[in-house]
Write an enzyme that holds these catalytic residues in place. Sequence first.
Site, short mmCIF file in Angstrom:
data_model
loop_
_atom_site.label_atom_id
_atom_site.label_comp_id
_atom_site.label_asym_id
_atom_site.label_seq_id
_atom_site.Cartn_x
_atom_site.Cartn_y
_atom_site.Cartn_z
N ASP A 86 1.99 49.31 -88.04
CA ASP A 86 2.84 50.50 -88.06
C ASP A 86 3.68 50.49 -89.35
OD1 ASP A 86 3.72 52.78 -86.07
OD2 ASP A 86 5.60 51.93 -86.79
N HIS A 284 -2.82 52.20 -80.20
CA HIS A 284 -1.98 51.83 -81.33
C HIS A 284 -1.51 50.38 -81.28
CE1 HIS A 284 0.53 52.60 -84.76
NE2 HIS A 284 1.66 52.34 -84.11
#
Length: 305
Positions: A86, A284
Amino acid sequence: MFITEQGSGVPVILCHGFPGLGYSWRHQIPAIADAGWHAVAPDMRGYGHSSRPTDVAAYDRTTTVADIEGLLDALDADRAIFAGHDFGAQLTWDLARWIPDRVAGLIQLSVPLTPRVPVSPSTIYTAMARDHFLHFHYFQQPGLAEQELDNNADEFLRRIFWALSDVDRYLTCWEHPSEGNGYLDVLPPAPPLPWPWLSTDEFDHYVAEFRRTGFTGGLNWYRAADAVWEQNTEIGDAEIHTPTLFVVGDRDPVLGMMGRDPLGSMKQLVPGLRHVETVPGAGHFVQMQEPDRVNAAILEFLNGV
């Protein structure tokens, strides 16, 4: 800077994103250490037990790179392998351009490197937010997101972890307008814990930390995006020849947000790319959702560096 560390040898520094902690690498730390490396997972600036300045300027790229240089110096390490997820991946991509002599390799999760955009991030996302709820735009106004998230840490973390773990869940946010909505208004409800990849105790650790610290530090990484873009003007499209592994879940919503062929674009920008590991069924949080698959890819890469 607070770190969790295990093992000895060349450091492998694991940089988390939002909403994460060094704890987000809990499945990788022992595997890397057992393989003969020094696993180091910091709470990044703004999170957990590390310093959490409230000034957005304290999160620009000059400062976040200096954090990493300071950490390397404190570890008495000339170079390290860097893993990023991220916002941690965005930082570690930049490390290979800002301080290449201190970066021996990259292990990047979820966020591929893409070409530099011609206008500031806030310009792009403000335009997109005219029709869709967009978290980047929502996070820009200091105090607005904090009022919602700080007061609902348990519900927000539950919903964001659940939504981002699968593309179809998260992209429902885009079906809502930005005007008049907060993040909890657009995130889908999440089932009760435990989940196959997240125990109740693990989740409670995140909740306790963010209740203690609030979300301002993490949100400031978003608010500093324009400053980072400006600071990368001269090196924004420099090729990265550093040996690189990229790992992504095939259900990661980020891939759907980054253009038609983000992996193809990354291959053009990163001649040092050695392997792309696509993990079926993972979203994710691939390092938490499929830790065995991710660890195997990491260790194979480390063995070849």
